[in-house]
Scaffold this active site. Structure first.
Site, PDB file in Angstrom:
ATOM      1  N   ASN A 182      37.849 -29.920   0.347  1.00 14.20           N
ATOM      2  CA  ASN A 182      36.988 -28.730   0.284  1.00 14.20           C
ATOM      3  C   ASN A 182      35.918 -28.872   1.370  1.00 14.20           C
ATOM      4  O   ASN A 182      34.902 -29.529   1.177  1.00 14.20           O
ATOM      5  CB  ASN A 182      36.360 -28.658  -1.119  1.00 14.20           C
ATOM      6  CG  ASN A 182      35.444 -27.466  -1.296  1.00 14.20           C
ATOM      7  OD1 ASN A 182      35.204 -26.702  -0.357  1.00 14.20           O
ATOM      8  ND2 ASN A 182      34.914 -27.302  -2.497  1.00 14.20           N
ATOM      9  N   ARG A 226      40.842 -25.852   0.340  1.00 12.90           N
ATOM     10  CA  ARG A 226      40.090 -24.629   0.099  1.00 12.90           C
ATOM     11  C   ARG A 226      40.041 -23.840   1.406  1.00 12.90           C
ATOM     12  O   ARG A 226      39.757 -24.398   2.461  1.00 12.90           O
ATOM     13  CB  ARG A 226      38.663 -24.971  -0.315  1.00 12.90           C
ATOM     14  CG  ARG A 226      37.836 -23.725  -0.472  1.00 12.90           C
ATOM     15  CD  ARG A 226      36.379 -24.025  -0.495  1.00 12.90           C
ATOM     16  NE  ARG A 226      35.633 -22.786  -0.717  1.00 12.90           N
ATOM     17  CZ  ARG A 226      34.324 -22.728  -0.693  1.00 12.90           C
ATOM     18  NH1 ARG A 226      33.619 -23.805  -0.471  1.00 12.90           N
ATOM     19  NH2 ARG A 226      33.715 -21.588  -0.885  1.00 12.90           N
ATOM     20  N   HIS A 258      33.328 -17.308  -2.617  1.00 11.92           N
ATOM     21  CA  HIS A 258      33.035 -18.175  -3.777  1.00 11.92           C
ATOM     22  C   HIS A 258      33.992 -17.910  -4.939  1.00 11.92           C
ATOM     23  O   HIS A 258      33.682 -18.229  -6.088  1.00 11.92           O
ATOM     24  CB  HIS A 258      31.600 -17.946  -4.323  1.00 11.92           C
ATOM     25  CG  HIS A 258      30.554 -18.603  -3.515  1.00 11.92           C
ATOM     26  ND1 HIS A 258      29.278 -18.116  -3.459  1.00 11.92           N
ATOM     27  CD2 HIS A 258      30.576 -19.711  -2.752  1.00 11.92           C
ATOM     28  CE1 HIS A 258      28.555 -18.890  -2.668  1.00 11.92           C
ATOM     29  NE2 HIS A 258      29.326 -19.860  -2.229  1.00 11.92           N
ATOM     30  N   HIS A 300      26.669 -18.013  -8.769  1.00 13.88           N
ATOM     31  CA  HIS A 300      26.865 -19.260  -8.028  1.00 13.88           C
ATOM     32  C   HIS A 300      25.726 -19.376  -7.019  1.00 13.88           C
ATOM     33  O   HIS A 300      25.686 -18.666  -6.014  1.00 13.88           O
ATOM     34  CB  HIS A 300      28.222 -19.255  -7.315  1.00 13.88           C
ATOM     35  CG  HIS A 300      28.453 -20.496  -6.516  1.00 13.88           C
ATOM     36  ND1 HIS A 300      29.394 -21.446  -6.852  1.00 13.88           N
ATOM     37  CD2 HIS A 300      27.834 -20.980  -5.421  1.00 13.88           C
ATOM     38  CE1 HIS A 300      29.338 -22.442  -5.989  1.00 13.88           C
ATOM     39  NE2 HIS A 300      28.401 -22.173  -5.097  1.00 13.88           N
ATOM     40  N   GLY A 323      24.038 -21.776  -4.559  1.00 14.99           N
ATOM     41  CA  GLY A 323      24.004 -23.023  -3.800  1.00 14.99           C
ATOM     42  C   GLY A 323      23.473 -22.693  -2.426  1.00 14.99           C
ATOM     43  O   GLY A 323      22.709 -21.745  -2.253  1.00 14.99           O
ATOM     44  N   ARG A 382      21.379 -17.827   5.384  1.00 11.81           N
ATOM     45  CA  ARG A 382      21.849 -16.441   5.579  1.00 11.81           C
ATOM     46  C   ARG A 382      20.885 -15.466   4.922  1.00 11.81           C
ATOM     47  O   ARG A 382      20.376 -15.728   3.841  1.00 11.81           O
ATOM     48  CB  ARG A 382      23.249 -16.275   4.975  1.00 11.81           C
ATOM     49  CG  ARG A 382      24.341 -16.878   5.821  1.00 11.81           C
ATOM     50  CD  ARG A 382      25.655 -16.941   5.083  1.00 11.81           C
ATOM     51  NE  ARG A 382      25.921 -18.276   4.584  1.00 11.81           N
ATOM     52  CZ  ARG A 382      26.843 -18.585   3.685  1.00 11.81           C
ATOM     53  NH1 ARG A 382      27.603 -17.646   3.170  1.00 11.81           N
ATOM     54  NH2 ARG A 382      27.028 -19.833   3.295  1.00 11.81           N
ATOM     55  N   ILE A 418      21.649 -24.963  -6.925  1.00 13.99           N
ATOM     56  CA  ILE A 418      20.393 -24.392  -7.424  1.00 13.99           C
ATOM     57  C   ILE A 418      20.551 -23.958  -8.881  1.00 13.99           C
ATOM     58  O   ILE A 418      19.716 -24.272  -9.726  1.00 13.99           O
ATOM     59  CB  ILE A 418      19.942 -23.204  -6.534  1.00 13.99           C
ATOM     60  CG1 ILE A 418      19.746 -23.671  -5.084  1.00 13.99           C
ATOM     61  CG2 ILE A 418      18.670 -22.564  -7.079  1.00 13.99           C
ATOM     62  CD1 ILE A 418      19.516 -22.561  -4.072  1.00 13.99           C
ATOM     63  N   GLY A 419      21.633 -23.265  -9.174  1.00 12.65           N
ATOM     64  CA  GLY A 419      21.862 -22.764 -10.536  1.00 12.65           C
ATOM     65  C   GLY A 419      21.944 -23.878 -11.572  1.00 12.65           C
ATOM     66  O   GLY A 419      21.445 -23.744 -12.687  1.00 12.65           O
ATOM     67  N   ASN A 423      20.580 -26.878 -11.239  1.00 12.99           N
ATOM     68  CA  ASN A 423      19.442 -27.810 -11.229  1.00 12.99           C
ATOM     69  C   ASN A 423      18.056 -27.199 -11.243  1.00 12.99           C
ATOM     70  O   ASN A 423      17.092 -27.879 -11.597  1.00 12.99           O
ATOM     71  CB  ASN A 423      19.533 -28.715  -9.985  1.00 12.99           C
ATOM     72  CG  ASN A 423      20.759 -29.586 -10.012  1.00 12.99           C
ATOM     73  OD1 ASN A 423      20.891 -30.428 -10.892  1.00 12.99           O
ATOM     74  ND2 ASN A 423      21.669 -29.364  -9.086  1.00 12.99           N
ATOM     75  N   GLU A 460      35.116 -26.695  -8.087  1.00 12.72           N
ATOM     76  CA  GLU A 460      36.074 -26.002  -7.211  1.00 12.72           C
ATOM     77  C   GLU A 460      37.292 -26.872  -6.939  1.00 12.72           C
ATOM     78  O   GLU A 460      38.417 -26.378  -6.858  1.00 12.72           O
ATOM     79  CB  GLU A 460      35.396 -25.646  -5.880  1.00 12.72           C
ATOM     80  CG  GLU A 460      34.322 -24.586  -6.026  1.00 12.72           C
ATOM     81  CD  GLU A 460      33.499 -24.401  -4.767  1.00 12.72           C
ATOM     82  OE1 GLU A 460      33.279 -23.256  -4.375  1.00 12.72           O
ATOM     83  OE2 GLU A 460      33.056 -25.405  -4.178  1.00 12.72           O
TER      84      GLU A 460
HETATM   85  P1  AMP Z   1      25.390 -26.495  -3.142  1.00 15.53           P
HETATM   86  O1  AMP Z   1      25.693 -25.654  -1.931  1.00 15.53           O
HETATM   87  O2  AMP Z   1      25.995 -25.946  -4.403  1.00 15.53           O
HETATM   88  O3  AMP Z   1      25.686 -27.948  -2.950  1.00 15.53           O
HETATM   89  O4  AMP Z   1      23.813 -26.399  -3.370  1.00 15.53           O
HETATM   90  C1  AMP Z   1      22.912 -26.810  -2.394  1.00 15.53           C
HETATM   91  C2  AMP Z   1      21.536 -26.269  -2.745  1.00 15.53           C
HETATM   92  O5  AMP Z   1      21.165 -26.735  -4.052  1.00 15.53           O
HETATM   93  C3  AMP Z   1      20.448 -26.741  -1.791  1.00 15.53           C
HETATM   94  O6  AMP Z   1      19.584 -25.665  -1.469  1.00 15.53           O
HETATM   95  C4  AMP Z   1      19.700 -27.764  -2.615  1.00 15.53           C
HETATM   96  O7  AMP Z   1      18.365 -27.847  -2.212  1.00 15.53           O
HETATM   97  C5  AMP Z   1      19.823 -27.185  -4.004  1.00 15.53           C
HETATM   98  N1  AMP Z   1      19.577 -28.210  -5.017  1.00 15.53           N
HETATM   99  C6  AMP Z   1      20.217 -29.367  -5.216  1.00 15.53           C
HETATM  100  N2  AMP Z   1      19.620 -30.088  -6.206  1.00 15.53           N
HETATM  101  C7  AMP Z   1      18.570 -29.354  -6.630  1.00 15.53           C
HETATM  102  C8  AMP Z   1      17.548 -29.556  -7.605  1.00 15.53           C
HETATM  103  N3  AMP Z   1      17.495 -30.658  -8.345  1.00 15.53           N
HETATM  104  N4  AMP Z   1      16.624 -28.588  -7.761  1.00 15.53           N
HETATM  105  C9  AMP Z   1      16.662 -27.453  -7.011  1.00 15.53           C
HETATM  106  N5  AMP Z   1      17.590 -27.221  -6.074  1.00 15.53           N
HETATM  107  C10 AMP Z   1      18.539 -28.144  -5.870  1.00 15.53           C
END
Ligand code: AMP
Length: 401
Positions: free
Chosen positions: A10, A92, A183, A211, A213, A244, A335-336, A338, A388
């Site tokens: 991926n 992917r 996504h 989603h 991230g 973006r 983000i979602g 955490n 995923e």
């Molecule tokens: P992803 O693309 O799903 O890997 O997500 C990446 C995003 O998640 C980045 O903006 C990170 O800063 C955010 N992220 C990861 N861990 C945390 C956390 N503990 N609290 C807030 N944002 C997080």
């Protein structure tokens, strides 16, 4: 021994996740990630039942190809000695364009379609394709055992009202300009996992899946079918993302071109690589930075507030498509999964629709697991850790069988 393993790749724009999974019982044999590709501190982590390697430094500015070669030659061959147990590879791919509707075994015609669709996902399709061509070279005997799983497949049943833009119809017919979504692999996993958690048949599940991230999107699912989603022709539409912009007035582009004298390439770069969380915070696309400074830094506050507000706008408009039938609102992605703060700010603004948090549950973070964060009287709100790679693995195993 582990006779029949399937390798899943991926590739994102700056990271690469990989998984080795048993093709018979779907047990994960090895999971791993390469982070910070093309940066100084490229590193790799991987886990098996007995081995856990964390942030092993690779050489600076490692490319996707070098990372793949390291995974295969160093990790799978030298360290694990399981190279010969691999029987298939799942990849992917973000965009399948107009032509591809489902997961497929890869041949030359599929490679050409992925290439052609790169204009719709310029940050993703080229690296997805590189993964395919590199691994076909490394594993020539598995040439006919490479499967592509597309994010766009999940959106094949979007109604015309959701996928057409308000531009002359001929541009859809002639050039395929429509909303394709992205996504999809993650939203598909979330839909199935939600059905499992809620204990409802997938054919009757109604959820809004967020989603969130580095890329971010919202999908609304009615009776197990996605009926609208926030990403469009490309993964640039919709929410504010890491770099973006998400939705903007298209006239901004003309303004930048005509009045600010920016070149088209510069505008593209501005909207895809310099905007979003990076552009608003003026520091970084890493959401953790803005979250940490939210209560004492103006720029951080506006970044998080805007991110959350746009999300609220999407969730509330999608809510009306399923209204009282809704089974759950789901958060996933970095983000979602955490950000306690984003979930809190978002749900607070949705209180008129019947959403309410249980603060105690929302604060329970840091587990790679699924949990409920809503109060007893609320519409259910779930946090589900997306997978995923598992979704790609299931499709790959289905096709090679
Ligand atoms: P992803 O693309 O799903 O890997 O997500 C990446 C995003 O998640 C980045 O903006 C990170 O800063 C955010 N992220 C990861 N861990 C945390 C956390 N503990 N609290 C807030 N944002 C997080």
């Amino acid at each position: 021994m582990h006779k029949k393993l399937v390798l899943i790749i991926n590739s994102g724009s700056s990271s690469l996740k990989f998984l080795l999974i048993n093709s018979k019982n779907y047990k994960k044999f090895l999971t791993g990630i390469v982070e910070c590709l093309y940066l100084k501190n490229t590193n790799i982590s991987w886990n098996t039942k007995n081995i856990s390697i964390k942030n092993f430094y690779l050489k600076s500015y490692t490319t996707h190809q070098e990372a793949l070669e390291f995974i295969v030659n160093d990790v799978l061959k030298k360290k694990m000695n399981i190279f010969n147990n691999i029987i298939a590879i799942g990849h992917r791919v973000v965009h399948g364009g107009k032509e591809i509707k489902n997961s497929v075994v890869i041949d030359l015609s599929i490679i050409n379609i992925i290439k052609r669709s790169s204009c719709f996902a310029p940050l993703h399709n080229p690296v997805n394709l590189l993964g395919i061509t590199t691994l076909i070279k490394i594993f020539p005997s598995l040439r006919k055992k490479n499967v592509a799983v597309f994010d766009t497949s999940f959106y094949q049943k979007l109604p015309e009202t959701a996928y057409l833009y308000g531009i002359p119809y001929i541009f859809y017919k002639k050039y395929g300009i429509r909303r394709y979504g992205a996504h999809g692999i993650s939203h598909s996993y979330i839909m199935k996992k939600s059905a499992e958690i809620i204990n409802k048949d997938i054919k009757s599940i109604n959820i809004i899946s967020c989603h969130l991230g580095n890329g971010a999107s919202v999908s609304v699912i009615k009776n197990g079918i996605c009926i609208d989603t926030s990403m469009g022709l490309t993964p640039s539409e919709g929410l504010v993302m890491g770099t973006r912009s998400g939705d903007i007035d298209p006239s901004i582009i003309f303004y930048l071109y005509e009045k600010v004298n920016m070149k088209i390439k510069e505008i593209k770069d501005l909207l895809t690589r310099k905007s979003g969380i990076l552009g608003l915070s003026e520091v970084t696309s890493d959401f953790r930075f803005s979250e940490k400074k939210y209560f004492f830094d103006k720029k951080a506050k506006r970044t998080v507030d805007i991110f959350s507000y746009k999300l609220v706008k999407y969730i509330s408009s999608y809510f009306f498509l399923i209204a009282k039938e809704i089974d759950a609102l789901v958060f996933t992605g970095g983000i979602g999964e955490n950000s306690i703060l984003v979930r809190k700010l978002t749900v607070l603004q949705l209180s008129n629709l019947g959403f309410e948090l249980c603060e105690k549950f929302n604060n329970k973070n840091g587990f790679k697991s699924n949990f409920r964060i809503s109060s007893k009287k609320s519409i259910p709100i779930l946090v589900i850790s997306t997978d995923e790679e598992l979704e790609i693995a299931k499709e790959t195993i289905r096709l090679i069988n």
